[in-house]
Design a protein around this motif. Structure first.
Motif, PDB file in Angstrom:
ATOM      1  N   UNK A  70       2.418   2.092  -2.828  1.00 53.27           N
ATOM      2  CA  UNK A  70       1.583   0.815  -2.061  1.00 53.27           C
ATOM      3  C   UNK A  70       2.011   0.630  -0.727  1.00 53.27           C
ATOM      4  N   UNK A  71       1.280   0.466  -0.002  1.00 54.89           N
ATOM      5  CA  UNK A  71       1.568   0.410   1.773  1.00 54.89           C
ATOM      6  C   UNK A  71       0.682  -0.825   2.270  1.00 54.89           C
ATOM      7  N   UNK A  72       1.066  -0.944   3.474  1.00 54.78           N
ATOM      8  CA  UNK A  72       0.162  -1.747   4.508  1.00 54.78           C
ATOM      9  C   UNK A  72      -0.444  -0.879   5.616  1.00 54.78           C
ATOM     10  N   UNK A  73      -1.800  -0.985   5.724  1.00 55.00           N
ATOM     11  CA  UNK A  73      -2.482  -0.489   6.658  1.00 55.00           C
ATOM     12  C   UNK A  73      -2.287  -0.972   7.846  1.00 55.00           C
ATOM     13  N   UNK A  74      -2.738  -0.211   9.058  1.00 52.38           N
ATOM     14  CA  UNK A  74      -2.498  -0.632  10.396  1.00 52.38           C
ATOM     15  C   UNK A  74      -2.915  -1.907  10.842  1.00 52.38           C
ATOM     16  N   UNK A  75      -4.300  -2.222   9.935  1.00 57.65           N
ATOM     17  CA  UNK A  75      -4.695  -3.670  10.389  1.00 57.65           C
ATOM     18  C   UNK A  75      -4.167  -4.625   9.499  1.00 57.65           C
ATOM     19  N   UNK A  76      -3.082  -4.323   8.705  1.00 61.54           N
ATOM     20  CA  UNK A  76      -2.398  -5.344   7.936  1.00 61.54           C
ATOM     21  C   UNK A  76      -2.807  -5.803   6.524  1.00 61.54           C
ATOM     22  N   UNK A  77      -3.730  -4.785   5.929  1.00 62.72           N
ATOM     23  CA  UNK A  77      -4.094  -5.047   4.512  1.00 62.72           C
ATOM     24  C   UNK A  77      -3.191  -4.271   3.746  1.00 62.72           C
ATOM     25  N   UNK A  78      -2.754  -5.029   2.528  1.00 65.09           N
ATOM     26  CA  UNK A  78      -1.777  -4.431   1.770  1.00 65.09           C
ATOM     27  C   UNK A  78      -2.781  -3.804   0.637  1.00 65.09           C
ATOM     28  N   UNK A  79      -2.542  -2.569   0.375  1.00 65.57           N
ATOM     29  CA  UNK A  79      -3.296  -1.543  -0.469  1.00 65.57           C
ATOM     30  C   UNK A  79      -2.388  -0.913  -1.527  1.00 65.57           C
ATOM     31  N   UNK A  80      -2.976  -0.514  -2.611  1.00 65.99           N
ATOM     32  CA  UNK A  80      -2.220   0.672  -3.378  1.00 65.99           C
ATOM     33  C   UNK A  80      -3.259   1.726  -3.507  1.00 65.99           C
ATOM     34  N   UNK A  81      -2.666   3.151  -3.370  1.00 66.05           N
ATOM     35  CA  UNK A  81      -3.882   4.179  -3.277  1.00 66.05           C
ATOM     36  C   UNK A  81      -3.444   4.939  -4.409  1.00 66.05           C
ATOM     37  N   UNK A 154      -8.922  11.410  -4.329  1.00 69.41           N
ATOM     38  CA  UNK A 154      -8.530   9.981  -4.211  1.00 69.41           C
ATOM     39  C   UNK A 154      -9.235   9.286  -5.344  1.00 69.41           C
ATOM     40  N   UNK A 155      -8.346   8.768  -6.081  1.00 71.12           N
ATOM     41  CA  UNK A 155      -8.707   8.190  -7.474  1.00 71.12           C
ATOM     42  C   UNK A 155      -9.291   6.866  -7.207  1.00 71.12           C
ATOM     43  N   UNK A 156      -8.364   6.047  -6.750  1.00 72.45           N
ATOM     44  CA  UNK A 156      -8.593   4.554  -6.278  1.00 72.45           C
ATOM     45  C   UNK A 156      -8.062   4.181  -5.231  1.00 72.45           C
ATOM     46  N   UNK A 157      -8.534   3.246  -4.450  1.00 72.94           N
ATOM     47  CA  UNK A 157      -7.926   2.363  -3.263  1.00 72.94           C
ATOM     48  C   UNK A 157      -8.233   0.956  -3.734  1.00 72.94           C
ATOM     49  N   UNK A 158      -6.908   0.200  -3.967  1.00 74.55           N
ATOM     50  CA  UNK A 158      -7.052  -1.051  -4.467  1.00 74.55           C
ATOM     51  C   UNK A 158      -6.603  -2.028  -3.238  1.00 74.55           C
ATOM     52  N   UNK A 159      -7.498  -2.907  -2.924  1.00 75.80           N
ATOM     53  CA  UNK A 159      -6.896  -3.999  -1.799  1.00 75.80           C
ATOM     54  C   UNK A 159      -6.302  -5.164  -2.313  1.00 75.80           C
ATOM     55  N   UNK A 160      -5.139  -5.502  -2.100  1.00 72.87           N
ATOM     56  CA  UNK A 160      -4.448  -6.504  -2.832  1.00 72.87           C
ATOM     57  C   UNK A 160      -4.695  -7.846  -1.848  1.00 72.87           C
ATOM     58  N   UNK A 161      -5.511  -8.859  -2.454  1.00 72.62           N
ATOM     59  CA  UNK A 161      -5.549  -9.980  -1.875  1.00 72.62           C
ATOM     60  C   UNK A 161      -4.621 -10.753  -1.449  1.00 72.62           C
ATOM     61  N   UNK A 162      -3.623 -10.975  -2.545  1.00 70.14           N
ATOM     62  CA  UNK A 162      -2.353 -11.756  -2.206  1.00 70.14           C
ATOM     63  C   UNK A 162      -1.410 -10.953  -2.117  1.00 70.14           C
ATOM     64  N   UNK A 163      -0.580 -10.690  -1.117  1.00 69.09           N
ATOM     65  CA  UNK A 163       0.465  -9.817  -0.779  1.00 69.09           C
ATOM     66  C   UNK A 163       1.734 -10.445  -1.241  1.00 69.09           C
ATOM     67  N   UNK A 164       2.638  -9.789  -2.009  1.00 69.87           N
ATOM     68  CA  UNK A 164       3.982 -10.103  -2.332  1.00 69.87           C
ATOM     69  C   UNK A 164       4.927 -10.376  -1.118  1.00 69.87           C
ATOM     70  N   UNK A 165       4.583  -9.834  -0.002  1.00 64.70           N
ATOM     71  CA  UNK A 165       5.362  -9.916   1.105  1.00 64.70           C
ATOM     72  C   UNK A 165       5.139 -10.972   2.120  1.00 64.70           C
TER      73      UNK A 165
END
Length: 187
Positions: A70-81, A154-165
């Motif tokens: 789980x990380x944040x992209x350069x443009x600020x989207x919280x994703x799970x890969x 690359x099995x999945x890229x999940x964009x988390x709409x509500x970030x825990x941070x």
């Protein structure tokens, strides 16, 4: 006299049983002394000095790893890969400190994957040329136990709409300064 011979034979049999180790299919055993790789025997059966040496398993066939970060992209989207990798593990090197090879390679893959996500915008993560595939597919992994990525999926890229941070507005209405709705404040 015969009792001494029998006891001696039993003790020698127990010592031999305690010093024999067998490798399973697709692995070899490494012999350690004081957490350092002492030797790497080629056969499936290994003799060790009980109490002085110990053995650990080392894969000789490609290993499949399922890694999720789980990380944040350069443009600020919280994703799970989530990725699946097939790795060729380098052979052990005598004289080096022992590390569990699969665990060490998983840590290297996780760090590289997080760095790859942080360096890219969300819309570029799954690109064939500039996405996370370009960073890991066919790459050499260093670290305490090295290896090469044979296959990358690359099995999945999940964009988390509500970030825990980030604070959420869905937590409910804010209370007014004088509002006491605690169960303990009722009389």
């Amino acid at each position: 006299m015969s009792a001494v011979v029998v006891v001696g034979a039993v003790l020698l049999g127990l010592l031999f049983a305690a010093s024999v180790r067998l490798a399973g299919p697709g692995e070899r055993l490494v012999v350690l002394r004081r957490c350092r790789i002492r030797r790497v025997p080629l056969g499936r059966m290994v003799l060790v000095l009980p109490g002085i040496e110990e053995t650990r398993r080392w894969p000789t066939e490609p290993v499949e790893l399922l890694v999720g970060v789980r990380a944040e992209t350069r443009d600020g989207a919280d994703v799970r890969v989530l990725v699946t990798l097939v790795l060729d593990v380098d052979p052990p090197r005598p004289g080096t400190a022992y590390v569990a090879p699969v665990r060490a390679l998983r840590a290297v893959v996780e760090r590289k994957l997080i760095a790859a996500v942080r360096e890219r915008d969300l819309d570029r993560l799954v690109d064939r040329d500039g996405g996370v595939r370009a960073v890991l597919d066919g790459s050499r992994l260093g670290g305490p136990a090295g290896g090469v990525v044979d296959r990358f999926v690359l099995d999945a890229v999940e964009v988390l709409l509500i970030s825990a941070s980030r604070p959420s507005r869905a937590a409910g209405p804010a209370r007014a300064a004088g509002d006491e709705t605690d169960a303990g404040s009722r009389r």
